[in-house]
Design a protein around this motif. Structure first.
Motif, short mmCIF file in Angstrom:
data_model
loop_
_atom_site.label_atom_id
_atom_site.label_comp_id
_atom_site.label_asym_id
_atom_site.label_seq_id
_atom_site.Cartn_x
_atom_site.Cartn_y
_atom_site.Cartn_z
N TYR A 94 0.84 -1.20 0.00
CA TYR A 94 0.00 0.00 0.00
C TYR A 94 0.87 1.25 0.00
CZ TYR A 94 -4.22 -2.71 0.71
OH TYR A 94 -5.28 -3.58 0.54
N TYR A 95 0.51 2.19 -0.86
CA TYR A 95 1.25 3.43 -1.03
C TYR A 95 0.34 4.62 -0.82
CZ TYR A 95 4.43 0.36 -3.67
OH TYR A 95 5.27 -0.64 -4.07
N CYS A 96 0.88 5.67 -0.22
CA CYS A 96 0.13 6.92 -0.22
C CYS A 96 0.69 7.82 -1.31
CB CYS A 96 0.16 7.60 1.14
SG CYS A 96 1.78 8.14 1.68
N SER A 97 -0.12 8.79 -1.69
CA SER A 97 0.27 9.65 -2.79
C SER A 97 -0.39 11.01 -2.63
CB SER A 97 -0.16 9.03 -4.12
OG SER A 97 0.38 9.73 -5.21
N LYS A 98 0.22 11.98 -3.27
CA LYS A 98 -0.21 13.37 -3.15
C LYS A 98 -0.83 13.84 -4.47
CE LYS A 98 2.16 17.81 -3.34
NZ LYS A 98 2.01 17.86 -4.79
#
Length: 115
Positions: A94-98
């Motif tokens: 799982y990755y977060c992103s802007k």
């Protein structure tokens, strides 16, 4: 320089819960929409959820609706993903992103759902 650091992953049983966190730096956190993506083995990265900069609008991929919630704490520059009733098919990094382009990623955190 934008930095996103995900944490909170792990190995869990089906039906249980996890909360992922993403600590951000290098930009004005409160001014941007944010999102979570995931990549399962052998598959392309896919969208999971987004939250707008005001914390008022949310979008989820159909497969997690009703099970996952997304939230943000602008005072802590942190994005969260609460994952309930986890299923084996939720297994992924799982990755977060802007926003707005969602083309900057952290290193990811592994979530494995298995009995």
């Amino acid at each position: 320089q934008v930095q996103l650091v995900e944490s909170g992953g792990g190995l869990v049983l089906p039906g249980t819960s996890l909360r992922l966190s993403c600590e951000a730096s290098g930009f004005t956190f409160s001014s941007y929409a944010l999102g979570w993506y995931r990549q399962a083995p052998g598959k392309q990265r896919e969208f999971v959820a987004t939250i707008d900069q005001h914390g008022l609008s949310y979008y989820f991929v159909k497969s997690v609706k009703g099970r996952f919630t997304i939230s943000r704490d602008d005072a802590k520059n942190t994005l969260y993903l609460q994952m309930n009733d986890l299923k084996p098919e939720d297994t992924a990094v799982y990755y977060c992103s802007k926003g707005p382009n969602f083309d900057t990623w952290g290193q990811g955190t592994q979530v494995t759902v298995s009995s």
